[in-house]
Design a protein around this motif. Structure first.
Motif, PDB file in Angstrom:
ATOM      1  N   GLY A  14       0.782  -1.227   0.000  1.00 34.49           N
ATOM      2  CA  GLY A  14       0.000   0.000   0.000  1.00 34.49           C
ATOM      3  C   GLY A  14       0.813   1.276   0.000  1.00 34.49           C
ATOM      4  N   GLY A  15       2.043   1.233   0.511  1.00 33.43           N
ATOM      5  CA  GLY A  15       2.866   2.426   0.532  1.00 33.43           C
ATOM      6  C   GLY A  15       2.160   3.617   1.153  1.00 33.43           C
ATOM      7  N   ASP A  16       2.142   4.736   0.430  1.00 36.93           N
ATOM      8  CA  ASP A  16       1.533   5.973   0.921  1.00 36.93           C
ATOM      9  C   ASP A  16       0.060   6.079   0.558  1.00 36.93           C
ATOM     10  OD1 ASP A  16       3.966   6.812   1.980  1.00 36.93           O
ATOM     11  OD2 ASP A  16       4.575   7.792   0.105  1.00 36.93           O
ATOM     12  N   GLY A  17      -0.554   4.950   0.210  1.00 36.30           N
ATOM     13  CA  GLY A  17      -1.957   4.994  -0.203  1.00 36.30           C
ATOM     14  C   GLY A  17      -2.952   4.918   0.928  1.00 36.30           C
ATOM     15  N   GLY A  18      -2.479   4.767   2.179  1.00 35.85           N
ATOM     16  CA  GLY A  18      -3.426   4.618   3.274  1.00 35.85           C
ATOM     17  C   GLY A  18      -2.826   5.022   4.598  1.00 35.85           C
ATOM     18  N   ARG A  19      -3.599   4.776   5.647  1.00 38.21           N
ATOM     19  CA  ARG A  19      -3.168   4.990   7.023  1.00 38.21           C
ATOM     20  C   ARG A  19      -3.075   3.637   7.714  1.00 38.21           C
ATOM     21  NH1 ARG A  19      -1.260   9.293   6.144  1.00 38.21           N
ATOM     22  NH2 ARG A  19      -1.876  11.322   7.016  1.00 38.21           N
ATOM     23  N   TYR A  20      -2.088   3.476   8.606  1.00 36.62           N
ATOM     24  CA  TYR A  20      -1.814   2.204   9.243  1.00 36.62           C
ATOM     25  C   TYR A  20      -1.939   2.325  10.761  1.00 36.62           C
ATOM     26  CZ  TYR A  20       0.184   1.392   4.627  1.00 36.62           C
ATOM     27  OH  TYR A  20       0.361   1.288   3.271  1.00 36.62           O
ATOM     28  N   ALA A  21      -2.568   1.310  11.356  1.00 36.70           N
ATOM     29  CA  ALA A  21      -2.727   1.258  12.809  1.00 36.70           C
ATOM     30  C   ALA A  21      -1.874   0.127  13.371  1.00 36.70           C
ATOM     31  CB  ALA A  21      -4.192   1.032  13.178  1.00 36.70           C
ATOM     32  N   ALA A  27      -2.092   8.739  -4.594  1.00 38.51           N
ATOM     33  CA  ALA A  27      -0.832   8.017  -4.410  1.00 38.51           C
ATOM     34  C   ALA A  27      -1.021   6.522  -4.638  1.00 38.51           C
ATOM     35  CB  ALA A  27      -0.285   8.279  -3.005  1.00 38.51           C
ATOM     36  N   GLY A  28      -2.140   5.986  -4.155  1.00 44.74           N
ATOM     37  CA  GLY A  28      -2.422   4.570  -4.357  1.00 44.74           C
ATOM     38  C   GLY A  28      -2.630   4.229  -5.819  1.00 44.74           C
ATOM     39  N   GLN A  29      -3.383   5.062  -6.532  1.00 40.83           N
ATOM     40  CA  GLN A  29      -3.592   4.816  -7.958  1.00 40.83           C
ATOM     41  C   GLN A  29      -2.275   4.853  -8.727  1.00 40.83           C
ATOM     42  OE1 GLN A  29      -6.700   7.632  -9.202  1.00 40.83           O
ATOM     43  NE2 GLN A  29      -8.005   5.860  -9.558  1.00 40.83           N
ATOM     44  N   GLN A  30      -1.394   5.760  -8.370  1.00 38.53           N
ATOM     45  CA  GLN A  30      -0.105   5.825  -9.045  1.00 38.53           C
ATOM     46  C   GLN A  30       0.693   4.543  -8.823  1.00 38.53           C
ATOM     47  OE1 GLN A  30       2.234   9.239  -8.008  1.00 38.53           O
ATOM     48  NE2 GLN A  30       3.918   8.702  -9.350  1.00 38.53           N
ATOM     49  N   ARG A  31       0.653   3.996  -7.599  1.00 36.75           N
ATOM     50  CA  ARG A  31       1.360   2.740  -7.323  1.00 36.75           C
ATOM     51  C   ARG A  31       0.812   1.605  -8.181  1.00 36.75           C
ATOM     52  NH1 ARG A  31       4.698   1.977  -3.297  1.00 36.75           N
ATOM     53  NH2 ARG A  31       4.117  -0.203  -2.990  1.00 36.75           N
ATOM     54  N   VAL A  32      -0.511   1.562  -8.329  1.00 34.81           N
ATOM     55  CA  VAL A  32      -1.114   0.515  -9.155  1.00 34.81           C
ATOM     56  C   VAL A  32      -0.674   0.659 -10.598  1.00 34.81           C
ATOM     57  CG1 VAL A  32      -3.286  -0.411 -10.048  1.00 34.81           C
ATOM     58  CG2 VAL A  32      -3.089   0.176  -7.630  1.00 34.81           C
ATOM     59  N   ARG A  33      -0.765   1.886 -11.140  1.00 37.44           N
ATOM     60  CA  ARG A  33      -0.412   2.100 -12.545  1.00 37.44           C
ATOM     61  C   ARG A  33       1.054   1.772 -12.835  1.00 37.44           C
ATOM     62  NH1 ARG A  33      -3.521   7.056 -11.935  1.00 37.44           N
ATOM     63  NH2 ARG A  33      -5.534   6.848 -13.021  1.00 37.44           N
ATOM     64  N   GLU A  34       1.937   2.119 -11.904  1.00 28.76           N
ATOM     65  CA  GLU A  34       3.370   2.024 -12.193  1.00 28.76           C
ATOM     66  C   GLU A  34       4.016   0.720 -11.743  1.00 28.76           C
ATOM     67  OE1 GLU A  34       5.234   5.449 -10.513  1.00 28.76           O
ATOM     68  OE2 GLU A  34       4.224   6.861 -11.866  1.00 28.76           O
ATOM     69  N   HIS A  35       3.408   0.016 -10.761  1.00 31.87           N
ATOM     70  CA  HIS A  35       4.089  -1.151 -10.195  1.00 31.87           C
ATOM     71  C   HIS A  35       3.197  -2.376 -10.004  1.00 31.87           C
ATOM     72  CE1 HIS A  35       7.453   1.521  -9.351  1.00 31.87           C
ATOM     73  NE2 HIS A  35       6.642   2.322  -8.674  1.00 31.87           N
ATOM     74  N   ILE A  36       1.975  -2.184  -9.555  1.00 29.67           N
ATOM     75  CA  ILE A  36       1.181  -3.292  -9.023  1.00 29.67           C
ATOM     76  C   ILE A  36       0.303  -3.959 -10.059  1.00 29.67           C
ATOM     77  CG2 ILE A  36      -0.629  -3.866  -7.330  1.00 29.67           C
ATOM     78  CD1 ILE A  36       0.523  -1.657  -5.551  1.00 29.67           C
ATOM     79  N   ALA A  37      -0.161  -3.221 -11.056  1.00 30.41           N
ATOM     80  CA  ALA A  37      -1.148  -3.738 -12.015  1.00 30.41           C
ATOM     81  C   ALA A  37      -0.696  -5.068 -12.629  1.00 30.41           C
ATOM     82  CB  ALA A  37      -1.396  -2.712 -13.115  1.00 30.41           C
ATOM     83  N   TRP A  38      -1.675  -5.881 -12.994  1.00 31.19           N
ATOM     84  CA  TRP A  38      -1.383  -7.200 -13.553  1.00 31.19           C
ATOM     85  C   TRP A  38      -0.468  -7.109 -14.769  1.00 31.19           C
ATOM     86  CZ3 TRP A  38      -1.100 -11.995 -12.285  1.00 31.19           C
ATOM     87  CH2 TRP A  38      -1.037 -12.990 -13.279  1.00 31.19           C
ATOM     88  N   GLU A  39      -0.620  -6.062 -15.562  1.00 26.64           N
ATOM     89  CA  GLU A  39       0.235  -5.912 -16.739  1.00 26.64           C
ATOM     90  C   GLU A  39       1.712  -5.893 -16.358  1.00 26.64           C
ATOM     91  OE1 GLU A  39      -3.777  -4.567 -18.021  1.00 26.64           O
ATOM     92  OE2 GLU A  39      -2.577  -4.448 -16.189  1.00 26.64           O
ATOM     93  N   HIS A  40       2.049  -5.444 -15.156  1.00 25.80           N
ATOM     94  CA  HIS A  40       3.436  -5.471 -14.691  1.00 25.80           C
ATOM     95  C   HIS A  40       3.811  -6.842 -14.131  1.00 25.80           C
ATOM     96  CE1 HIS A  40       3.550  -1.186 -15.258  1.00 25.80           C
ATOM     97  NE2 HIS A  40       2.625  -0.972 -14.340  1.00 25.80           N
ATOM     98  N   GLN A  41       2.839  -7.638 -13.738  1.00 24.15           N
ATOM     99  CA  GLN A  41       3.090  -8.935 -13.105  1.00 24.15           C
ATOM    100  C   GLN A  41       3.109 -10.088 -14.112  1.00 24.15           C
ATOM    101  OE1 GLN A  41       3.833  -8.689  -9.882  1.00 24.15           O
ATOM    102  NE2 GLN A  41       3.290  -6.517  -9.960  1.00 24.15           N
TER     103      GLN A  41
END
Length: 395
Positions: free
Chosen positions: A323-330, A358-372
């Protein structure tokens, strides 16, 4: 002995349908698009349709909650999958069989085909021993040791193991005694086409979403307790939560919602198809993930980020790596801190927008299936090169 080279791949998944297994759908679609013939064996569902992919399914057994019920459930699924696997082999032999758990019992199904020259791939998504302990406790007991033995055998029988993150890779190499070269990490990100346009922040009350299969290891009890603190202690009666999904923990979750006085603030929709889920995510302001497994890469966090939703989750190794900077962590297990994070985000539309972007950027650049999928297809190109049909190769 010689055998005919086959471009046929058989994907077998334990006790879940193709319609509900998004990872399996992506794997099958990618293999088909790359030129392989693909057959899937899974439990029956009306949505088990994927263009170009042959699906053989079996009647779903009743979901089990007791130890005995689980034995019946998975025993039935094993018998049905084994029968269908031999049916496929006798009509259209395959060059690779990929089996997916958990629990790790399908190595017994794949073993005879390895003796027949078929390549075996183990798609390791979760850790059966850890899931068992999360459900029942009993670490170090007989069942736990048996699960570890089945897991180790599954790893060692396979020609290659595919897993979803680096933590699981370390478990596979450590507990299975495999080399790094024998294990391929293939993440489970959504396709880029499912990344939605950026959303405009909305003032006022907020809607939170949770999406998934409801099992004890998903810790919906912690989520409901955090929502109770949010409503009753922090006075956030303007916040509502929608829990989307079904599974063995749904009755307990509904009972806890009722007992904690949250009937007017929490909705359980039951299972929804993909379009229904995305409709809810598009209308939501915040995603929730109460999972407590440090080795888990939560699929729902990826879905939230693809939808532009910030999220609240417990601060676990793979959850934060994803998740990186896409959320808050407890702090893990701290429901008061979880409630405080929900409170913070639901009061600040601008913060939600920044985290969502920030979360959408992580998906587009690293996480999306097209990268996997590149790593996944390289694995199959190595194991089962796409040769012209009919070429004879040594067995």
């Amino acid at each position: 002995m010689r055998r005919r080279a086959s471009r046929h791949v058989l994907l077998v998944v334990e006790n879940v349908s193709l319609a509900r297994d998004h990872r399996l759908r992506k794997q099958a679609s990618s293999l088909h698009a790359a030129g392989y013939e693909v057959t899937v064996i899974c439990r029956r569902d009306p949505g088990n349709v994927l263009p170009g992919v042959r699906v053989l399914d079996y009647p779903a057994p009743p979901d089990g909650r007791s130890h005995l019920a689980f034995l019946r459930e998975y025993g039935w699924s094993w018998l049905m999958a084994a029968a269908l696997t031999w049916r496929v082999w006798l009509t259209r032999p395959f060059g690779v069989i990929q089996v997916s758990g958990t629990p790790d019992i399908y190595f017994t199904l794949a073993a005879p085909f390895r003796l027949l020259g078929v390549t075996v791939v183990q798609d390791q998504r979760d850790l059966s021993p850890e899931v068992y302990v999360a459900r029942y406790g009993g670490a170090g007991g007989l069942v736990h040791r048996l699960l570890l033995a089945c897991e180790r055998t599954s790893f060692r029988l396979a020609d290659r193991v595919v897993t979803v993150n680096e933590t699981l890779r370390a478990v596979v190499t450590g507990r299975g005694g495999l080399s790094d070269e024998d294990v391929t990490v293939v993440g489970n990100g959504p396709r880029l086409e499912r990344v939605t346009p950026a959303r405009e922040p909305r003032p006022g009350g907020a809607t939170c979403c949770w999406v998934g299969l409801m099992g004890p290891q998903d810790r919906l009890d912690l989520l409901v307790e955090a929502l109770a603190r949010l409503v009753h202690e922090r006075g956030r009666t303007d916040v509502r939560a929608v829990l989307i999904g079904d599974g063995e923990s749904r009755p307990d979750t509904e009972a806890l919602v009722e007992r904690l006085g949250l009937r007017d603030h929490v909705e359980l929709t039951g299972w929804l198809d993909e379009a229904g889920v995305f409709t809810h995510l598009a209308a939501a302001d915040l995603g929730l993930e109460p999972n407590m497994g440090p080795e888990v890469s939560p699929v729902k966090v990826m879905e939230y980020m693809a939808s532009g939703l910030p999220f609240v989750a417990f601060d676990l190794r793979e959850t934060r790596a994803l998740g990186g900077d896409g959320g808050r962590y407890a702090t893990p297990g701290d429901v008061a801190a979880f409630a405080a994070a929900i409170d913070e985000l639901t009061r600040d539309p601008g913060l939600r927008a920044r985290l969502g972007a920030a979360g959408q950027q992580r998906v587009r650049e690293h996480i999306a299936w097209e990268h996997q999928e590149a790593a996944y297809l390289r694995l199959f190109a190595d194991l089962l090169p796409l040769r012209p049909a009919g070429v004879e190769v040594p067995a």
